[in-house]
Write an enzyme that holds these catalytic residues in place. Structure first.
Site, short mmCIF file in Angstrom:
data_model
loop_
_atom_site.label_atom_id
_atom_site.label_comp_id
_atom_site.label_asym_id
_atom_site.label_seq_id
_atom_site.Cartn_x
_atom_site.Cartn_y
_atom_site.Cartn_z
N ASP A 324 0.85 -1.19 0.00
CA ASP A 324 0.00 0.00 0.00
C ASP A 324 0.89 1.25 0.00
O ASP A 324 1.55 1.54 1.00
CB ASP A 324 -0.90 -0.05 1.25
CG ASP A 324 -1.72 1.21 1.45
OD1 ASP A 324 -1.56 2.17 0.68
OD2 ASP A 324 -2.53 1.22 2.40
N GLY A 326 0.16 4.36 -0.07
CA GLY A 326 -0.33 5.58 0.58
C GLY A 326 -0.80 6.65 -0.40
O GLY A 326 -1.14 6.36 -1.55
N GLY A 330 0.05 13.76 -6.79
CA GLY A 330 -0.15 15.21 -6.80
C GLY A 330 -1.11 15.73 -7.86
O GLY A 330 -1.57 15.00 -8.73
N TYR A 333 -1.74 22.23 -9.78
CA TYR A 333 -2.56 23.42 -9.52
C TYR A 333 -2.19 24.58 -10.43
O TYR A 333 -3.03 25.39 -10.78
CB TYR A 333 -2.41 23.87 -8.06
CG TYR A 333 -2.98 22.90 -7.06
CD1 TYR A 333 -4.34 22.89 -6.79
CD2 TYR A 333 -2.17 22.01 -6.39
CE1 TYR A 333 -4.88 22.01 -5.87
CE2 TYR A 333 -2.69 21.12 -5.46
CZ TYR A 333 -4.05 21.13 -5.20
OH TYR A 333 -4.57 20.25 -4.29
N CYS A 539 -13.70 39.93 9.10
CA CYS A 539 -13.04 41.17 9.48
C CYS A 539 -11.62 40.85 9.94
O CYS A 539 -11.07 41.49 10.82
CB CYS A 539 -13.81 41.91 10.54
SG CYS A 539 -13.99 40.96 12.03
C1 LIG Z 1 -3.86 12.01 4.03
C2 LIG Z 1 -3.51 10.61 3.74
C3 LIG Z 1 -3.73 10.10 2.45
C4 LIG Z 1 -4.22 10.93 1.29
O1 LIG Z 1 -3.17 11.59 0.69
P1 LIG Z 1 -3.34 12.34 -0.71
O2 LIG Z 1 -2.03 12.97 -0.91
O3 LIG Z 1 -4.46 13.30 -0.56
O4 LIG Z 1 -3.65 11.33 -1.74
C5 LIG Z 1 -3.46 8.77 2.24
N1 LIG Z 1 -2.99 7.98 3.24
C6 LIG Z 1 -2.77 8.45 4.48
C7 LIG Z 1 -2.26 7.54 5.52
C8 LIG Z 1 -3.00 9.78 4.76
O5 LIG Z 1 -2.76 10.24 5.98
#
Ligand SMILES: *Cc1c(COP(=O)(O)O)cnc(C)c1O
Length: 671
Positions: A324, A326, A330, A333, A539
């Site tokens: 995994d 994570g 990106g 933007y 404000c």
């Molecule tokens: C915040 C987070 C994500 C999401 O990350 P993105 O960059 O928005 O894809 C995924 N896994 C964990 C553990 C996170 O804390």
């Protein structure tokens, strides 16, 4: 194949480097003569000019563009489907009593993003002959709104796309909402016994929860819970990688990161699980090196390290099945395709290719079956689907008219400023700027010591601003704005007062200086002749936006149109679909905005859901006021005033009517 991937990175890197070496600002600094452009009649402003100026293709493809009417259009299904005129959509939504600011969510964009991410992994898997599959999950923390999670689960079904929970409340949502057998339920975040038990029991509901151990204490709890329930759980470990993220979320990895296990701790987990004969529960390795990773090389480093750890865990006897990677995928933007923090130097396909290739290579070296790949891509899935539309209430410009003629003799300082003003030319405007500043300073200090009258000071200030305007007009005609005058453009910028709270609707722009593309959604066939910054309704002096996307770095003013009498002027903030809604706060008691879910149909569009924004009753309720008590208090005050003849009965009635009516209304201003 390796080369191909490397090439993409290098070109982007090179691009940035090149951009830096020929930095136009430096040219001005080293005194390269700026060629004065003789004033040629300018070609009329076109849609293409607006496209280039706001860089809409860079950040908006394939969803956003500009049509012949000069309006932003939305193609929620990308290249495949029809498109909607955003300006017309907003107009017709307002006719349905959906006041601005308004958040428009396009569920088709969400669907398209999920499809694209999965298609890219499928393509990479085929290309590298990867013997496994990709099963992504959506991190609920990016956007927990019920309608969005419902859509995600629905659109994710064909791909067994699952959910990731980062906290106990998010786990509650994820378990209840996920209904795709086979899709994964990744359980992250701090966990107590109840969290772990609930996640384990979800296995009995035809779900595939994987409990990711992030703290060493969680192992014991998991072992005890598994024993007590008689369940064989699916466990994972989150590793603190040595590979460092960069930028804002760089601290998410490394030994001192908040989450995850160090390598010695992972070995401890393996030993503990072995000791209780549960090592076959350990199936997943997870890491997360931060969000919005701008550089593909950082991602490659992390995958490289993680796949080595994965292989080692297999060799230590764990029943490994999943890797995994994570979040971190990106978003561009600013549309510059560089490793600038508001951009990224890779696309979805590069990302998938690098992960698949790297993991395959490491596993085949050791003759180990490849894992199912998981990514927890939140920002990349949720950012594009919503557009925030808001209106401009009024503007404030720096006044640059000359002081009126006078018969009195002018003070010396004022005479100096007149002379400076008269003498400004394309040849000397930079010196003139210094002169004007010096004379203004002198005028102010003389005033302080009593040698200049208020009227004289006023004339001096008026002349100063007139000089600035004249200098700026000349500087703008130069090929590049000299660096010492960039500040002038900011000082002279108009203030556009917007019907919005930055704290509620774009909190990251305030909190961490995040850049979002912002542009008018109409009048794009017309030259935006004003330069402005945006000031919100709060404000709070932080309630402003004065950083905007640019090809190079950021710009501090945005090109905008002058307001037209009685005509609305609508701006859109794009790519804000991740994180902004839940992080938004009630500063000054501006509440949630109205939100609407739009789905494209063969004939146009359909409004799937309307989520009304907060009323004043609701926001005062958050801070424990009872509306009945408030009204009663006003009523009693009015009674007392009537008794003491301080208010007329009609006035009292009007006050109470307004008061009660306001409480039932939207917290933002009505047009
Ligand atoms: C915040 C987070 C994500 C999401 O990350 P993105 O960059 O928005 O894809 C995924 N896994 C964990 C553990 C996170 O804390």
């Amino acid at each position: 194949m390796e080369l191909e991937r490397a090439e993409i990175t290098v070109t982007a890197e090179l691009d940035r480097l090149l951009k830096n070496t020929v930095d136009p600002k430096d040219k001005a600094k080293v005194g390269v003569k700026n060629q004065h452009q003789p004033e040629r009649p300018k070609a009329p402003w076109t849609i293409e000019d607006s496209e280039n100026l706001y860089r809409i293709q860079g950040w908006g493809e394939p969803y956003f563009s500009i049509n012949a009417a000069g309006h932003v259009t939305v193609a929620p299904q990308g290249d495949r489907g029809g498109s909607l005129d955003l300006y017309e959509l907003v107009t017709s939504l307002q006719q349905r009593n959906l006041a601005l600011p308004l958040l428009i969510r396009f569920s088709d964009i969400l669907e398209h993003r999920i499809e694209r991410l999965n298609a890219c992994f499928a393509k990479a898997i085929a290309r590298y002959n990867y013997g496994g599959v990709y099963k992504g999950v959506f991190p609920v923390k990016c956007n927990q709104q019920k309608h969005l999670i419902e859509d995600l689960v629905k659109f994710g079904k064909p791909y067994q796309f699952g959910l990731e929970a980062g906290s106990k409340p998010e786990l509650m949502i994820a378990i209840a909402m996920l209904n795709n057998p086979g899709a994964l339920l990744i359980c992250n975040g701090y966990k107590d016994r109840e969290y772990i038990e609930t996640a384990m029991l979800a296995q009995k509901l035809d779900q595939t929860p994987i409990i990711v151990l992030e703290q060493i204490e969680e192992v014991e709890i998991a072992i005890e819970a598994a024993k007590a329930l008689g369940i064989k759980p699916n466990l994972g470990v989150r590793a603190k990688l040595n590979a460092k993220g960069i930028g804002r979320w760089g601290v998410s990895s490394g030994d001192r990161a908040k989450f995850g296990l160090t390598i010695p701790e992972i070995i401890m987990v393996v030993d503990k699980l072995k000791a209780v004969d549960m090592i076959d529960s350990l199936q997943l390795l997870h890491f997360h090196i931060g969000s919005q990773i701008s550089s593909i090389s950082v991602i490659k480093d992390a995958i490289g390290e993680a796949s080595k750890i994965y292989v080692e865990l297999v060799q230590l006897g764990a029943n490994m099945k999943y890797l995994d990677v994570g979040g971190g995928l990106g978003i561009d933007y600013d549309g510059s395709q560089t490793n600038f923090h508001a951009s990224k130097n890779y696309d979805l396909q590069n990302y998938a290719n690098d992960i698949v290739a790297e993991v395959r290579e490491t596993c085949s070296d050791k003759n180990i079956p490849v894992p199912t790949l998981i990514s927890e891509s939140g920002r990349a899935i949720a950012s594009h689907q919503s557009v925030l539309i808001f209106d401009v209430l009024s503007t404030c410009e720096v006044r640059t008219d000359l002081p009126p003629p006078t018969t009195n003799p002018e003070h010396q300082i004022v005479r100096n400023l007149w002379e400076t003003y008269e003498s400004i030319t394309p040849e000397n405007f930079r010196e003139a700027f210094y002169d004007a500043n010096q004379f203004k300073e002198e005028a102010l200090s003389r005033f302080k010591f009593g040698y200049l009258t208020l009227t004289e000071r006023s004339r001096a200030e008026q002349l100063y601003w007139a000089c600035c305007q004249k200098i700026l007009d000349i500087a703008k005609r130069e090929e590049y704005m000299p660096e010492d005058l960039e500040e002038l453009e900011q000082i002279m910028a108009s203030i556009y007062y917007i019907n919005l709270s930055v704290f509620q609707s774009a909190p990251d722009s305030w909190a961490i200086d995040q850049l979002f593309p912002i542009m008018p959604i109409h009048r794009l066939g017309e030259e935006p002749t004003r330069r402005g910054i945006l000031a919100d309704l709060t404000c709070d002096s932080d309630g402003k936006i004065d950083q905007f996307i640019d090809l190079k770095d950021v710009k501090h003013v945005l090109e905008l149109h002058p307001l037209e009498a009685k005509e609305p002027y609508y701006l859109g903030l794009f790519l804000g679909g991740a994180y902004q809604e839940i992080m938004g706060n009630l500063h000054n008691l501006f509440g949630d905005t109205n939100a609407v879910h739009i789905k494209i149909t063969p004939k146009g569009y359909k409004i799937e859901h309307v989520v009304k924004g907060d009323t004043m009753t609701e926001v005062v309720g958050y801070v424990q006021y009872d509306v009945e008590d408030l009204i009663e208090s006003i009523r009693q005050k009015a009674e007392q005033a009537l008794l003491e003849n301080r208010i007329e009965i009609g006035e009292a009635q009007r006050l109470l009517q307004n008061y009660e009516h306001s409480l039932s209304q939207y917290t933002y201003l009505a047009p």
